[in-house]
Design a protein around this motif. Structure first.
Motif, mmCIF file in Angstrom:
data_model
loop_
_atom_site.group_PDB
_atom_site.id
_atom_site.type_symbol
_atom_site.label_atom_id
_atom_site.label_comp_id
_atom_site.label_asym_id
_atom_site.label_seq_id
_atom_site.Cartn_x
_atom_site.Cartn_y
_atom_site.Cartn_z
ATOM 1 N N ALA A 187 -36.959 17.649 -3.981
ATOM 2 C CA ALA A 187 -37.372 18.581 -2.933
ATOM 3 C C ALA A 187 -36.920 20.008 -3.218
ATOM 4 O O ALA A 187 -35.918 20.219 -3.904
ATOM 5 N N HIS A 188 -37.663 20.946 -2.645
ATOM 6 C CA HIS A 188 -37.463 22.395 -2.775
ATOM 7 C C HIS A 188 -38.129 22.915 -4.042
ATOM 8 O O HIS A 188 -39.187 23.488 -3.993
ATOM 9 N N PHE B 108 -27.585 16.695 -2.172
ATOM 10 C CA PHE B 108 -27.863 18.135 -2.241
ATOM 11 C C PHE B 108 -27.229 18.604 -3.555
ATOM 12 O O PHE B 108 -26.029 18.852 -3.617
ATOM 13 N N CYS B 109 -28.039 18.653 -4.596
ATOM 14 C CA CYS B 109 -27.539 18.993 -5.928
ATOM 15 C C CYS B 109 -27.700 20.500 -6.110
ATOM 16 O O CYS B 109 -28.790 20.980 -6.421
ATOM 17 N N HIS C 230 -34.019 10.175 -3.370
ATOM 18 C CA HIS C 230 -34.607 11.511 -3.268
ATOM 19 C C HIS C 230 -33.525 12.461 -3.756
ATOM 20 O O HIS C 230 -32.333 12.136 -3.691
ATOM 21 N N VAL C 231 -33.909 13.646 -4.230
ATOM 22 C CA VAL C 231 -32.896 14.624 -4.636
ATOM 23 C C VAL C 231 -33.303 15.998 -4.118
ATOM 24 O O VAL C 231 -34.473 16.384 -4.229
ATOM 25 N N HIS C 232 -32.340 16.715 -3.505
ATOM 26 C CA HIS C 232 -32.544 18.143 -3.200
ATOM 27 C C HIS C 232 -32.308 18.880 -4.510
ATOM 28 O O HIS C 232 -31.173 18.921 -5.002
ATOM 29 N N LEU D 215 -24.243 12.846 -0.308
ATOM 30 C CA LEU D 215 -23.637 14.051 -0.883
ATOM 31 C C LEU D 215 -24.379 15.263 -0.343
ATOM 32 O O LEU D 215 -25.409 15.680 -0.888
ATOM 33 N N HIS D 216 -23.891 15.786 0.769
ATOM 34 C CA HIS D 216 -24.556 16.941 1.396
ATOM 35 C C HIS D 216 -23.628 18.150 1.339
ATOM 36 O O HIS D 216 -23.968 19.185 0.792
#
Ligand code: DI6
Ligand code: FE
Length: 413
Positions: free
Chosen positions: A268-269, A218-219, A244-246, A180-181
């Motif tokens: 991340a971020h 990419f949430c 992993h989760v953005h 999911l990007h």
């Protein structure tokens, strides 16, 4: 004295073992390190190392004061893609925001078009150039995400290229299915079907092909919601695949909490992170992956809440996020510098972020990330006066030698 059965030993080295030592990392001045096969066999003082080497007739290598660290780990990248996004850059320099460009169909969607149009060999060749730059700075393990294919065929091709890079270059590659990007144009009116495909047949086909070490989403307000991301994390959980989760790059949706709920390896971020989110990822053992070069590229103004992460005891990793849009960067050393200069990490914290904590972010902490007996012999040799110097230079690469799995690697390979 037992005769040690070693293959090689260096003496006269500074050893940044990166084993946690309170708030800092263990350092051994005038140290020695011995390898056997692909493992670290012994670590100690130069004097003892010389004595032991003599007893077993092993020729010693004099490191002449060089510093040895664990091989560096870039735990979050989007290394493989077609084309570039210099158009976006020009637009941003004329005042358009990353979100505006994405909403107008540019951004990640334009890279999806270029990636689909690229041949597999050109994807491989362009990624290999970036890979070699990272390797030349001492990187021995890299995580590579898919996410610019957004069809089963194109995602498969990206993950296959990632796999092939790990086979053909002396570097360990972890492959992440970033399912999911961005919503591809052909599903613009049918998000639900797209999410169902990603979480169902696509994930299962890629997993069966051995191409998925972890999943990612990419949430974000411009990408996928918490509910959509939860579907992917749930599907991965059922297959026993870590995530992993953005989370929290551009908006606060509660993605860090979701990552914690699924015991994600990393979030991340985290520019947008609440106290509750930080507490939850701390409890879950989820590593915070900080991406300062993306923050810099997008000229953001609110850094991740480092004091909060410290206070909660969250492990912090640092990575390049190498990607064509928000981080056209192939330098882990630049990421180290910016983690300190833009986010306020201490050099010791930043260095832990590309070694010990990066290993944890990939679930590889029992194998790599520190210099300890029994761990894999992945070593980077730097001509520096002390480890903090790795965070200090700009566009400077003091890496002189890399050993990967006990074998010397040609820095120009
Ligand atoms: N976050 C990122 O930093 C990259 N993807 C993501 O989900 C940016 C991707 C791009 O702009 O191409
Ligand atoms: Fe990213």
């Amino acid at each position: 004295m037992k005769i040690d059965d070693w293959d090689q030993i260096w003496v006269g080295a500074g050893l940044a073992t990166m084993v946690a030592d309170g708030r800092s990392n263990q350092e051994i001045a005038d140290g020695a390190i011995a390898l056997k096969g692909d493992r670290i066999a012994w670590i100690g003082s130069s004097a003892e190392g010389e004595q032991r080497a003599q007893a077993c007739g092993l020729v010693v290598s004099d490191a002449k004061g060089i510093w040895i660290t664990p091989g560096l780990i870039d735990c979050h990248t989007h290394l493989i893609y077609g084309g570039n996004r210099v158009d976006d850059f020009e637009q941003r320099m004329s005042g358009a925001s990353y979100e505006q460009i994405a909403r107008a169909g540019g951004g990640i969607n334009s890279t999806i078009k270029m990636t689909r149009a690229a041949t597999t060999s050109s994807l491989r060749d362009s990624a290999a150039v970036r890979l070699m730059r990272l390797m030349a700075e001492g990187v021995t393990t890299i995580e590579i995400k898919s996410g610019y294919g957004m069809s089963l065929e194109a995602e498969h091709a990206m993950l296959q290229v990632a796999h092939d890079l790990g086979r053909d270059y002396p570097i360990t590659v972890r492959k992440t299915f970033l399912g999911l990007h961005a919503l591809p144009a052909e599903y613009a009116d049918d998000r639900q079907t797209f999410v169902k495909l990603v979480c169902g047949p696509w994930l299962s086909a890629l997993h069966s092909a051995g191409l998925v070490d972890a999943v990612d989403a990419f949430c974000e307000s411009i990408a996928f919601s918490v509910a959509e991301t939860a579907k992917l994390l749930e599907a991965a959980r059922l297959l026993d695949i870590r995530a992993h989760v953005h989370a929290g790059q551009l908006s606060e949706l509660g993605a860090p909490q979701l990552a914690a709920q699924y015991r994600a390896l990393s979030a991340a971020h985290l520019e947008f992170l609440s106290a509750e989110g930080a507490a939850q990822i701390a409890r879950a053992g989820t590593v915070a992956v900080l991406l300062p070069t993306a923050y810099y590229t997008l000229q953001q103004s609110k850094p991740p809440p480092i004091p909060l992460l410290r206070e909660m005891g969250v492990a912090m990793a640092v990575a390049t996020d190498s990607n064509p849009g928000s981080s056209p960067c192939s330098s882990i050393l630049l990421a180290l510098n910016m983690a300190c200069s833009l986010f306020g990490l201490t050099p010791q914290e930043a260095l832990a972020g590309v070694t010990r904590n990066a290993a944890r972010a990939l679930g590889l902490e029992s194998e790599i990330g520190t210099l300890e007996v029994g761990k894999r012999a992945d070593l980077a040799f730097f001509r520096i006066v002390r480890p903090a110097e790795l965070c200090y230079g700009l566009g400077v690469n003091p890496c002189e030698r890399v050993i990967r799995g006990g074998t010397a690697r040609d820095l120009r390979c």
